[in-house]
Scaffold this motif. Sequence first.
Motif, mmCIF file in Angstrom:
data_model
loop_
_atom_site.group_PDB
_atom_site.id
_atom_site.type_symbol
_atom_site.label_atom_id
_atom_site.label_comp_id
_atom_site.label_asym_id
_atom_site.label_seq_id
_atom_site.Cartn_x
_atom_site.Cartn_y
_atom_site.Cartn_z
ATOM 1 N N ARG A 171 0.815 -1.211 0.000
ATOM 2 C CA ARG A 171 0.000 0.000 0.000
ATOM 3 C C ARG A 171 0.852 1.265 0.000
ATOM 4 O O ARG A 171 0.561 2.245 0.685
ATOM 5 N N GLY A 172 1.939 1.236 -0.791
ATOM 6 C CA GLY A 172 2.751 2.420 -0.997
ATOM 7 C C GLY A 172 3.901 2.585 -0.033
ATOM 8 O O GLY A 172 4.714 3.496 -0.181
ATOM 9 N N ALA A 173 4.026 1.709 0.972
ATOM 10 C CA ALA A 173 5.095 1.860 1.963
ATOM 11 C C ALA A 173 6.462 1.492 1.389
ATOM 12 O O ALA A 173 7.496 1.985 1.838
ATOM 13 N N ALA A 174 6.494 0.593 0.404
ATOM 14 C CA ALA A 174 7.750 0.141 -0.197
ATOM 15 C C ALA A 174 7.635 0.230 -1.713
ATOM 16 O O ALA A 174 6.546 0.400 -2.261
ATOM 17 N N GLU A 175 8.776 0.104 -2.385
ATOM 18 C CA GLU A 175 8.786 0.204 -3.837
ATOM 19 C C GLU A 175 9.856 -0.706 -4.413
ATOM 20 O O GLU A 175 10.906 -0.902 -3.805
ATOM 21 N N ALA A 176 9.571 -1.245 -5.593
ATOM 22 C CA ALA A 176 10.564 -1.999 -6.344
ATOM 23 C C ALA A 176 10.713 -1.336 -7.703
ATOM 24 O O ALA A 176 9.721 -1.052 -8.376
ATOM 25 N N LEU A 177 11.961 -1.067 -8.097
ATOM 26 C CA LEU A 177 12.230 -0.341 -9.328
ATOM 27 C C LEU A 177 13.101 -1.177 -10.256
ATOM 28 O O LEU A 177 13.973 -1.918 -9.803
ATOM 29 N N GLU A 178 12.862 -1.035 -11.535
ATOM 30 C CA GLU A 178 13.740 -1.590 -12.560
ATOM 31 C C GLU A 178 14.417 -0.420 -13.268
ATOM 32 O O GLU A 178 13.749 0.420 -13.873
ATOM 33 N N LEU A 179 15.751 -0.334 -13.178
ATOM 34 C CA LEU A 179 16.510 0.759 -13.760
ATOM 35 C C LEU A 179 17.454 0.229 -14.826
ATOM 36 O O LEU A 179 18.037 -0.848 -14.664
ATOM 37 N N VAL A 223 15.798 -3.151 -8.031
ATOM 38 C CA VAL A 223 16.149 -2.723 -6.682
ATOM 39 C C VAL A 223 14.891 -2.675 -5.827
ATOM 40 O O VAL A 223 13.867 -2.116 -6.244
ATOM 41 N N PHE A 224 14.968 -3.262 -4.640
ATOM 42 C CA PHE A 224 13.848 -3.259 -3.691
ATOM 43 C C PHE A 224 14.156 -2.243 -2.600
ATOM 44 O O PHE A 224 15.226 -2.292 -1.981
ATOM 45 N N CYS A 225 13.226 -1.309 -2.364
ATOM 46 C CA CYS A 225 13.373 -0.301 -1.309
ATOM 47 C C CYS A 225 12.296 -0.545 -0.263
ATOM 48 O O CYS A 225 11.105 -0.425 -0.553
ATOM 49 N N THR A 226 12.712 -0.891 0.961
ATOM 50 C CA THR A 226 11.730 -1.214 1.995
ATOM 51 C C THR A 226 10.997 0.017 2.504
ATOM 52 O O THR A 226 9.909 -0.099 3.069
ATOM 53 N N ARG A 227 11.583 1.189 2.316
ATOM 54 C CA ARG A 227 10.915 2.439 2.686
ATOM 55 C C ARG A 227 11.062 3.430 1.541
ATOM 56 O O ARG A 227 12.110 3.511 0.908
ATOM 57 N N LYS A 228 10.026 4.224 1.305
ATOM 58 C CA LYS A 228 10.011 5.092 0.147
ATOM 59 C C LYS A 228 11.102 6.156 0.180
ATOM 60 O O LYS A 228 11.553 6.620 -0.866
#
Length: 475
Positions: free
Chosen positions: A374-382, A453-458
């Motif tokens: 619900r928006g607390a974390a994010e996963a990005l492909e760069l 990359v997985f970010c546990t906090r925004k």
Amino acid sequence: MKILILGAGQVGASVAEVLTSEANDITIVDQNRESLAALGDRYDVRTVAGNAAYPSVLREAGIEDTDLLVAVTQSDQTNLVACKIARSMFGVPTRIARLRSDDFLDGDLLSPENFAVDHAISPAQDITDYIVKLIAFPEALQVLEFADGKVTLIGVRAYQGGLLVGKPIRAMREHLPAVIDARIAAIFREYQPVELDGNTVIEPDDEVFVLAATGHIRTVMQELRRMQQPVRRVMIVGGGNIGARVAAALEASYQVKLIERDQGRAEIVAGQLAATLVLHGDATDEKLMAEENIDEMDMFLALTNDDEDNIMAALLAKRLGCKRVLALINRRAYADMVQHSAIDIGLSPAQVSIGSLLAYVRRGDVVRVHSLRRGAAEALELVVHGDRNTSKVVGRRIDELPVIKGARIGAIVRRSSEPEVVAKDGFLVDEYVDFVLIPHHDTVIESGDHVVVFCTRKRQVAEVERLFQVSAGFL
């Protein structure tokens, strides 16, 4: 970045929530003054009341120097007109529109010469695709893909008796076949991220996110979850836009029943679907659910426009014996309430849709973003560009990169340096092949790599973006 959001509904509010935490200058336009007031009290945003399709209102909102227009009102027509005006009158560089109707999802119609939409968001289709993946992996809480489907990120809840539960995460390597590798990208315990290293022990009820090559993900999941029987029977509640789309996507591969409360709508949907059994009735009616053998269903999907109905129907289905239930929930307070309840998955439409939009907001060459928890974390492909002189990551080992606490590189997709012989349409051809690396401390990042990359906090996202950006001298 200066961002103008048109629409203060669920999607607009979710976009504002995500972007205000990242030092963006945001203005929101809507005709509903109460919705604007609520967002103005909650976030550091400017609000303008008025019709988002009127040039005068857009001018009042500061469109002349806007970098990004996000048109997510309830009206497709308003969103399209706003994008056209934004380009032709004010030269806004990037324009995104939410479109509900498939009639508008036409490349020529959205071209710069016509409505000038750079990127169209179709929430109903995004949610349909998301649910189809969840049904393919019934044990999962989330199923997300990167690199054109080559890498999959799955969130599961660890259960007592799982092979890895009670053991350190480094033990996963001992259970997997030699040709399979995977990475535990994050663990959340009682809503909080756990600091990970090889000695971190997985506990029952932990929410675990695992990355692996898509072809290996089922083998990896067996380490954490008791594998369920494949889904065969699905019951859907709600014959609206989303419910009808999901039924159409599933009916060729599954036995599908759909319950719709409105008789007229039920008749329309029945005429649109080829193999789905459409029933007129109320899914909160215990007698009807029992008559339709809810206890034999493998998956129950509550997809109406009413959060309360979805929650009550899903709870009833679970109590009557359905193996797994999902409820579509718009209101955040309700989504938090059902966490760890009898409802297996509480799905937020806004959070599903927002990922494709975020890829246009992120700095650097970000090609895919998934909003998690619900928006607390994010996963990005760069995508990595440059060389050792113009990039902070190219030509460097993983253990040489700056440490960003809470951010982990989970996977790298790399194209082969030479063509390989592959079978294609019955012929052997030379072709460059993409392969998945689960990186370790000595893995060297190369230009052209797609890095997940997985970010546990925004708050870590901006640091990750800066790390992967090339210097000003890169061409």
